[in-house]
Design an enzyme around this catalytic site. Sequence first.
Site, mmCIF file in Angstrom:
data_model
loop_
_atom_site.group_PDB
_atom_site.id
_atom_site.type_symbol
_atom_site.label_atom_id
_atom_site.label_comp_id
_atom_site.label_asym_id
_atom_site.label_seq_id
_atom_site.Cartn_x
_atom_site.Cartn_y
_atom_site.Cartn_z
ATOM 1 N N GLY A 60 4.397 7.422 -1.275
ATOM 2 C CA GLY A 60 4.365 7.498 0.178
ATOM 3 C C GLY A 60 4.726 6.180 0.827
ATOM 4 O O GLY A 60 5.326 5.296 0.201
ATOM 5 N N CYS A 61 4.332 6.023 2.079
ATOM 6 C CA CYS A 61 4.665 4.822 2.844
ATOM 7 C C CYS A 61 4.241 3.554 2.119
ATOM 8 O O CYS A 61 3.080 3.381 1.769
ATOM 9 C CB CYS A 61 3.970 4.886 4.203
ATOM 10 S SG CYS A 61 4.145 3.377 5.166
#
Length: 231
Positions: A60-61
Site C-alpha cells: 500500500g501507500c
Amino acid sequence: MKIVHTLFLITLFLSTSSCLSKNKAEKTVAVQSEQSDVSKKQTLTEAELQQYETAYFASGCFWCVEAIFESVKGVQEVYSGYSGGSEKNPTYKKVAYGLTRHAEAVEVYYDPKAISFTQLVQVFFGSHDPTTINRQGPDQGAQYRSIAFYKSEEEKKIIEDYIAALTAEDVYQGRPIVTEVEKFDVFYKAEEYHQDYERKNPNNSYIQNVSIPRLNRFKKNFASFLKEESH
C-alpha cells in the site's frame, strides 16, 4: 515470537482496520500541495548502510509502510520508493497513475543480530491486508498491490512457509492471500519529499485519517517489535 501469537495479532489488526474513502486523485493533489520545506532526511552514510541487510516490501501507500517499519527494533533506516516493474527510473506521477508496473515499496535496512528476516515478514503481514487484490485501504490500483520480495531461496522459503501457516490457520477466514512473492530486482528511491512524509506532514488529511491510525494499530498489536522510542 511464536507463530500462533503472531497469527492472533494479525487477526486482531484486521478486525480493527477501516477503509476510508479517498481516491488517488485526492492523494496526488495532497502531495503536490504539501511538499514540505523540512530539511532533507538525516540518513546514515553509504558506508554505515553497508553494515546492514536489506529487505523489500510493498503493502500500500509507502508513507504508511515506511513509518511502520521505522518503528521496529533492529531497523536502522527505511526509504520509500518503487519496485516490482520493469520501467527504468519511474516517477511518482507515473506510478501513482498506474503508468508503470511498479508498486509503491520500501527498502528496509536492518541489523540481523537484532531482528530476523522472518520477523520482518511477520511485520509485513501483520500490518496490512494481504487478501485484497490491487488495493490497500482507500488506495486502489496495481501500484498498491501486496508484494514480498526475496533475494535468496532461503528468504523465498521463509515467505512461502509463512503464507502457508497463515492459510492453514485460516487467519483470513476463507479469503485467499494474494501477496505476490517476487524475486527482487531493483529499487528506485522515491522523490525526496516522500521520505519521512508522515513525520514531515502530520496535518495532511491522508496522514491523519489513514497513515496514523494504521501505524497506531500496528503499535498496539505488535508492541514487542517496537523500538523504545516508538512505544
